[in-house]
Write an enzyme that holds these catalytic residues in place. Structure first.
Site, short mmCIF file in Angstrom:
data_model
loop_
_atom_site.label_atom_id
_atom_site.label_comp_id
_atom_site.label_asym_id
_atom_site.label_seq_id
_atom_site.Cartn_x
_atom_site.Cartn_y
_atom_site.Cartn_z
N ILE A 160 -5.95 7.97 -0.11
CA ILE A 160 -5.82 6.73 0.53
C ILE A 160 -7.29 6.10 1.09
CG2 ILE A 160 -3.52 6.92 1.31
CD1 ILE A 160 -4.21 7.90 3.78
N ASP A 161 -7.27 5.08 1.56
CA ASP A 161 -8.80 4.39 1.84
C ASP A 161 -9.07 5.03 2.94
OD1 ASP A 161 -8.60 2.74 -0.46
OD2 ASP A 161 -7.63 1.17 0.52
N LYS A 162 -10.62 5.11 3.20
CA LYS A 162 -10.91 5.35 4.46
C LYS A 162 -10.48 4.89 5.83
CE LYS A 162 -15.39 5.10 7.31
NZ LYS A 162 -16.62 4.40 7.26
N ARG A 264 -3.41 -3.92 -0.45
CA ARG A 264 -4.44 -4.71 0.34
C ARG A 264 -4.79 -5.87 -0.77
NH1 ARG A 264 -9.34 -0.91 1.39
NH2 ARG A 264 -10.58 -2.93 2.66
#
Length: 358
Positions: A160-162, A264
């Site tokens: 998953i993204d930062k 997103r």
């Protein structure tokens, strides 16, 4: 990696021809390649670079074809060997164990389930070679002889993204990673996210379908292409409204596929960017009036949760050894919970007629 080099602002001209150079990147031009400028060729093959910086690398004498430096207007053709030669050795990408706290939701001899906080990079890469989740996992499993953090056959099964928080599964063994990887590939896992997005949905639930690929205008952002397009990879996101706050909406998103920045990009595509998502326009005031009080409210909300409002809340899969169904759920992190509470308080003092055209 070439991505590291062409992003650097420290490119300098070679001082003399006798300077020792080190190979950082090599690619053979495939058969059938039409003559193409080397800066365009490399731009098409790299994810984290700009054409301007590739040109700077070539002008500095770092880009070679068939062991000779070339300028950025050189046209590659079948049979060429393109290399990047630098005056320093390659960065050591060996993953080192680092004592970083982990929120472990579940652990057994085969796997780990971790609740990742926002702000923690998952895997080492350009600009983040240390202090990542992978470094933390290496420390946690440092006394497990069978676990090698540099072995791709074990470790993270997905990412998953930062600045996204939430659940991730880590395989301790090769068999566990193979089993879990097959489940992700076959879309038999269950993953749901909670997101606060801009806008008031007309419908209570929906399905977003559209290929996701890198945005040609911004290499750090993904964009959506038609489902029947040959550009990008197929992606499907299902969403359901959980709570309405007039100018923003709390939704649950269930992934049918797992593409980079999928939620997103898909939410921006349908006109509902994630609140606080700077890269996809979510830090702008996209709904509501332009009064100073409302502007101050939104700015305060962005400071309260200074990242995209996205949390991987649930994760489900079949255990690779026991074959039992495993399902995990986490509470919302404090920043996202506070943000939702702030909007809930805002709407409680506002009439619904205010949001008729939102």
């Amino acid at each position: 990696m070439l991505e590291e080099v062409v992003q650097s602002d420290e490119l300098q001209e070679l001082e003399d021809e006798e300077q020792q150079l080190y190979e950082h990147f090599r690619i053979a031009v495939d058969k059938g390649q039409e003559p193409l400028r080397i800066d365009k060729f490399l731009f098409d093959h790299l994810q984290h670079s700009s054409r301007n910086r590739i040109q700077k690398a070539a002008d500095a004498g770092f880009v070679h074809v068939n062991d000779r430096p070339v300028k950025s207007n050189y046209k590659v053709r079948y049979g060429d060997i393109v290399t990047l030669m630098l005056d320093r050795p390659r960065y050591d990408t060996t993953i080192q164990a680092e004592d970083i706290p982990l929120d472990i939701v579940y652990e057994d001899e085969d796997l780990l389930v971790i609740n990742k906080p926002a702000g923690l990079v998952v895997h080492p890469g350009v600009g983040n070679f240390h202090g990542t989740l992978v470094n933390a996992i290496a420390w946690h499993l440092r006394n497990l002889p069978s676990y090698d953090p540099n072995d791709p056959e074990v470790g993270l099964v997905h990412r998953i993204d930062k600045d996204t928080s939430g659940l991730l599964v880590v395989a301790k063994t090769a068999d566990a990673k193979t089993s879990l990887g097959v489940q992700f590939f076959n879309k038999t896992t269950h993953r749901s996210y909670v997101a606060l997005v801009w806008g008031n949905f007309v419908e209570d639930a929906g399905r977003i379908e559209g290929n996701i690929g890198r945005d040609p205008k911004d290499r750090l952002r993904m964009t959506v292409f038609p489902p029947d397009s040959e550009t990008g990879k197929p992606a499907v996101t299902h969403y359901k409204v959980l709570e309405r706050f007039g100018y923003v909406t709390l939704v649950e998103c269930v992934l049918e596929t797992g593409r980079t920045h999928q939620i997103r990009a898909h939410m921006r595509y349908i006109g509902h960017p994630l609140f606080g998502d700077e890269r996809y326009g979510g830090t702008e005031i996209l709904r509501g009036d332009r009064s100073s009080s409302y502007k101050a409210f939104v700015e305060n909300s962005l400071r309260l949760c200074p990242r995209q409002a996205l949390h991987a809340r649930t994760l489900g899969f079949v255990h690779p050894r026991t074959r039992q169904q495993m399902d995990f759920t986490t509470e919302l992190p404090s920043d996202l919970a506070a943000l939702i509470g702030k909007w809930r308080g805002f709407i409680s003092g506002t009439t619904r007629d205010t949001f008729a055209d939102s």
